[in-house]
Design a protein around this motif. Structure first.
Motif, mmCIF file in Angstrom:
data_model
loop_
_atom_site.group_PDB
_atom_site.id
_atom_site.type_symbol
_atom_site.label_atom_id
_atom_site.label_comp_id
_atom_site.label_asym_id
_atom_site.label_seq_id
_atom_site.Cartn_x
_atom_site.Cartn_y
_atom_site.Cartn_z
ATOM 1 N N ASP A 98 38.212 -16.354 131.600
ATOM 2 C CA ASP A 98 36.815 -16.407 131.197
ATOM 3 C C ASP A 98 36.577 -17.344 130.017
ATOM 4 O OD1 ASP A 98 36.221 -14.556 133.132
ATOM 5 O OD2 ASP A 98 36.563 -12.850 131.795
ATOM 6 N N ASN A 99 37.639 -17.668 129.242
ATOM 7 C CA ASN A 99 37.472 -18.505 128.059
ATOM 8 C C ASN A 99 38.035 -19.905 128.270
ATOM 9 O OD1 ASN A 99 40.082 -17.694 128.250
ATOM 10 N ND2 ASN A 99 40.320 -17.064 126.107
ATOM 11 N N THR A 197 21.709 -10.223 131.322
ATOM 12 C CA THR A 197 22.173 -10.025 129.949
ATOM 13 C C THR A 197 23.442 -10.816 129.632
ATOM 14 O OG1 THR A 197 23.396 -8.040 130.634
ATOM 15 C CG2 THR A 197 21.153 -7.730 129.832
ATOM 16 N N LEU A 198 24.009 -11.504 130.616
ATOM 17 C CA LEU A 198 25.207 -12.299 130.398
ATOM 18 C C LEU A 198 24.859 -13.648 129.799
ATOM 19 C CD1 LEU A 198 27.104 -11.581 133.744
ATOM 20 C CD2 LEU A 198 27.522 -10.537 131.512
ATOM 21 N N ASP A 199 25.835 -14.258 129.136
ATOM 22 C CA ASP A 199 25.634 -15.583 128.564
ATOM 23 C C ASP A 199 25.425 -16.607 129.679
ATOM 24 O OD1 ASP A 199 25.984 -14.539 126.050
ATOM 25 O OD2 ASP A 199 28.148 -14.940 126.009
ATOM 26 N N GLY A 200 24.436 -17.489 129.481
ATOM 27 C CA GLY A 200 24.142 -18.520 130.462
ATOM 28 C C GLY A 200 23.366 -18.031 131.657
ATOM 29 N N ASP A 203 20.343 -20.236 132.559
ATOM 30 C CA ASP A 203 20.724 -21.485 133.227
ATOM 31 C C ASP A 203 21.014 -21.240 134.699
ATOM 32 O OD1 ASP A 203 20.488 -22.803 130.807
ATOM 33 O OD2 ASP A 203 22.598 -22.497 130.290
#
Length: 222
Positions: A98-99, A197-200, A203
């Motif tokens: 994930d990173n 609620t997740l990042d991105g 987009d």
């Protein structure tokens, strides 16, 4: 856009017409067409044969769903298709973290080169589906293979569920339809709240709803 246009002007009117005529004549799909036009009696029979084959296929999908549900509960809090450490995984299995940085993504894309028409690396999700759930062999030329008894058991359970729903007729199945029709929307609503609620997330939503207008001029789109 194409889907909603087709559903509004084709799918819903045809469905409503079929249900309305069936209620008016008090008949089902087998005899509905014959009452309207006796010459087309075979259409109703062919429709029932088609529905029979579709029911068989959808029960297979239900069996896959039951298999995944059982697999999920047997490996809580992890998921068996989120790792490359299972007995079904091959040396080509690769799990993206994930990173990952942009450089890592470029390296991964470079390693997924085309080798004799096939991708060199595969994801854990693909390998769980092909090598654990389906247990695919190399092809029919190598034989049919054995029975996947776990899937066979899930298929039997799926047919038992279908039988228990319809064995008392429309009065019992009508109540269950309320649950089976509304519960997926309840689950999707929960997943929607989680997703936004997740990042991105914004987009991703923009990419999903962004309309590529020139595509609407292509006949293949429709």
């Amino acid at each position: 856009i194409v889907y909603f246009i087709a559903m509004t002007f084709c799918g819903i009117p045809i469905f409503f017409q079929e249900v309305a005529i069936g209620q008016y004549l008090g008949s089902g799909g087998m005899t509905l067409v014959a009452q309207l036009c006796p010459l087309l009696k075979g259409v109703g029979i062919a429709t029932m044969v088609l529905v029979f084959f579709l029911d068989i296929y959808y029960c297979v999908i239900i069996a896959w769903t039951i298999f995944y549900m059982i697999a999920t509960f047997t490996s809580i809090p992890n998921l068996p298709w989120d790792t490359c450490e299972g007995w079904w995984n091959t040396e080509y299995c690769y799990r993206a973290s994930d990173n990952m940085t942009e450089n890592d993504v470029n390296i991964l894309n470079h390693t997924k080169t085309i080798f004799h028409g096939h991708n060199k690396t595969t994801t854990p999700v693909e390998e769980f589906w092909e090598h654990r759930v389906l247990q695919q062999n190399l092809g029919l030329e190598y034989g049919l293979g054995g029975i996947q008894w776990e899937l066979a058991g899930c298929l039997l359970l799926a047919w038992v569920c279908v039988y228990l729903i319809i064995w008392k007729g429309l009065h019992s199945s009508g109540k269950i339809i309320w649950f089976t029709a509304l519960f997926p929307y309840f689950v999707m609503f929960i997943l929607l709240i989680r997703a936004v609620t997740l990042d991105g997330a914004m987009d991703g939503l923009y990419y999903y709803v962004r309309v590529d207008w020139p595509k609407l001029y292509h006949g293949r789109t429709w």
